[in-house]
Design a protein around this motif. Structure first.
Motif, PDB file in Angstrom:
ATOM      1  N   THR A   1      44.458  42.348  48.740  1.00  0.00           N
ATOM      2  CA  THR A   1      43.737  43.300  49.593  1.00  0.00           C
ATOM      3  C   THR A   1      44.630  44.480  49.948  1.00  0.00           C
ATOM      4  O   THR A   1      44.212  45.639  49.861  1.00  0.00           O
ATOM      5  CB  THR A   1      43.263  42.598  50.879  1.00  0.00           C
TER       6      THR A   1
ATOM      7  N   SER B   1      44.983  46.726  47.066  1.00  0.00           N
ATOM      8  CA  SER B   1      43.754  47.508  46.863  1.00  0.00           C
ATOM      9  C   SER B   1      43.738  48.723  47.787  1.00  0.00           C
ATOM     10  O   SER B   1      43.464  49.849  47.339  1.00  0.00           O
ATOM     11  CB  SER B   1      42.520  46.644  47.133  1.00  0.00           C
ATOM     12  N   PHE B   2      44.018  48.484  49.070  1.00  0.00           N
ATOM     13  CA  PHE B   2      43.967  49.607  50.012  1.00  0.00           C
ATOM     14  C   PHE B   2      45.060  50.622  49.697  1.00  0.00           C
ATOM     15  O   PHE B   2      44.851  51.827  49.834  1.00  0.00           O
ATOM     16  CB  PHE B   2      44.091  49.096  51.460  1.00  0.00           C
TER      17      PHE B   2
ATOM     18  N   ALA C   1      44.012  52.680  46.676  1.00  0.00           N
ATOM     19  CA  ALA C   1      42.942  53.617  46.988  1.00  0.00           C
ATOM     20  C   ALA C   1      43.451  54.833  47.753  1.00  0.00           C
ATOM     21  O   ALA C   1      42.831  55.893  47.710  1.00  0.00           O
ATOM     22  CB  ALA C   1      41.856  52.911  47.795  1.00  0.00           C
ATOM     23  N   SER C   2      44.583  54.701  48.439  1.00  0.00           N
ATOM     24  CA  SER C   2      45.004  55.833  49.273  1.00  0.00           C
ATOM     25  C   SER C   2      46.228  56.552  48.725  1.00  0.00           C
ATOM     26  O   SER C   2      46.565  57.617  49.224  1.00  0.00           O
ATOM     27  CB  SER C   2      45.285  55.346  50.702  1.00  0.00           C
TER      28      SER C   2
ATOM     29  N   LEU D   1      40.908  49.258  40.851  1.00  0.00           N
ATOM     30  CA  LEU D   1      40.379  48.590  42.041  1.00  0.00           C
ATOM     31  C   LEU D   1      39.433  47.451  41.651  1.00  0.00           C
ATOM     32  O   LEU D   1      39.454  46.379  42.253  1.00  0.00           O
ATOM     33  CB  LEU D   1      39.644  49.603  42.923  1.00  0.00           C
ATOM     34  N   VAL D   2      38.605  47.704  40.620  1.00  0.00           N
ATOM     35  CA  VAL D   2      37.679  46.652  40.182  1.00  0.00           C
ATOM     36  C   VAL D   2      38.460  45.451  39.649  1.00  0.00           C
ATOM     37  O   VAL D   2      38.135  44.293  39.950  1.00  0.00           O
ATOM     38  CB  VAL D   2      36.709  47.205  39.116  1.00  0.00           C
TER      39      VAL D   2
ATOM     40  N   ALA E   1      39.806  43.531  42.498  1.00  0.00           N
ATOM     41  CA  ALA E   1      38.751  42.767  43.182  1.00  0.00           C
ATOM     42  C   ALA E   1      38.427  41.500  42.411  1.00  0.00           C
ATOM     43  O   ALA E   1      38.264  40.419  42.999  1.00  0.00           O
ATOM     44  CB  ALA E   1      37.501  43.635  43.337  1.00  0.00           C
TER      45      ALA E   1
END
Lengths: 128, 212
Positions: A38, A41-42, A45-46, A59-60, A63
């Protein structure tokens, strides 16, 4: 969960069992991996240090990896012979999920691209 | 055991599995959670349809607010951690329930429910904020798809919390009888599955939706 566990040849999904790791250790490892994925992922994304167009795919993938962690460490889906029925049901579920999602996205994207002869009309249809 | 029953596969094979076992069907403590596992998988198929419609409609904003304007990553991070830890604690409750430890099980289940309630509270806060800003489900096709997908997950969590409260009361009143622990196991499958679906939601809806 059952009183005669050694006597059973199937294992129910989600039932804690300690044939590989001690029960608590499995849950703690799962929590650690899931929290780590997690956080990654964050971060992905940033951050701006990665190649932009690849981020969504990354990201996929993260997940899907995390879903795998949940299945193995929380729902105790294993490759053991006592899990064959659980895994087969899961495989069929995953097949249908991918067919529905990829099929829909693929077809709708192509319809969108191929029906763009009249952009104004397309716009009306897509936005209402 | 009749030969007929074995021939049409009504019996269960052992480790020396020939497909024509001599043990009869599995016990209820295996068959019931397996059936519930099938339900959970079909629930995931339902969510896959909602994900597909969301992915198709995500850009159909009708001039209204877009994903980047609406979503707050910090709130989503708190929701994610709350639901993940809730799922973990639910697993701890399953271990203590296996040992028939009443106080520990009730404690872990209560913690599971509280973390689930934190998740639900933040989600409802987000929804009311969006509706208050005029970004309700009737605003655009994108928002209809968003509220259907995330709202359906939230409805599952709400149902899970009600189920959790029922299970706590049943364990308290009736103890760790076999049919009660069987229900508890089904609940834990449900709760872990909700967290798996949330992983897809926070990735596809929130993180990809707020990429610069």
């Amino acid at each position: 969960m059952t009183e005669n566990e050694d006597d059973l040849f199937d294992v129910a999904p989600g039932s804690p069992h300690n044939n590989v790791l001690s029960e608590y250790v499995a849950y703690v490892i799962g929590l650690g991996l899931a929290l780590g994925l997690t956080a990654v992922s964050f971060w992905v994304a940033s951050t701006s240090s990665l190649w932009g167009p690849g981020i969504a795919t990354g990201l996929v993938v993260l997940a899907i990896a995390q879903m795998g962690v949940h299945l193995v460490f929380f729902l105790h889906i294993t490759s053991g012979p006592d899990n064959t029925n659980n895994v087969l049901a899961l495989a069929f579920g995953v097949l249908i999920v991918f067919l529905v999602m990829i099929g829909t996205i693929w077809i709708m994207a192509h319809m969108n691209a191929n029906m763009s002869a009249s952009p104004e009309l397309m716009n009306l249809q897509m936005q209402h | 055991m009749t030969t007929e029953a074995a021939t049409i596969g009504l019996t269960h094979g052992g480790s020396e599995d020939t497909g024509l076992g001599h043990r009869g069907p599995e016990s209820k403590s295996i068959v019931v959670p397996y059936g519930f596992w099938l339900f959970v998988l079909s629930d995931m198929v339902l969510f896959s349809a909602l994900f597909a419609s969301y992915a198709t409609l995500v850009h159909a904003t009708d001039g209204g607010p877009t994903t980047n304007q609406l979503f707050d990553r910090n709130l989503v991070a708190i929701e994610t951690v709350a639901l993940l830890v809730s799922s973990f604690v639910c697993g701890l409750a399953m271990i203590t329930a296996k040992r028939a430890n009443m106080m520990a099980t009730q404690f872990w289940l209560l913690l599971t429910g509280l973390l689930g309630a934190v998740f639900l509270f933040i989600e409802l806060y987000e929804f009311t904020k969006m509706v208050g800003e005029g970004a309700g489900p009737q605003r655009s096709a994108f928002l209809s798809a968003f509220f259907t997908l995330v709202g359906c997950h939230g409805a599952h969590v709400t149902a899970g919390l009600l189920w959790l409260g029922t299970m706590m009361a049943q364990i308290w009143a009736k103890g760790f009888q076999q049919h009660i622990t069987r229900r508890l196991l089904c609940f834990s499958i449900f709760w872990h599955a909700l967290d798996i679906i949330w992983v897809a939601i926070f990735t596809i809806v929130y993180l990809i939706g707020t990429l610069p």
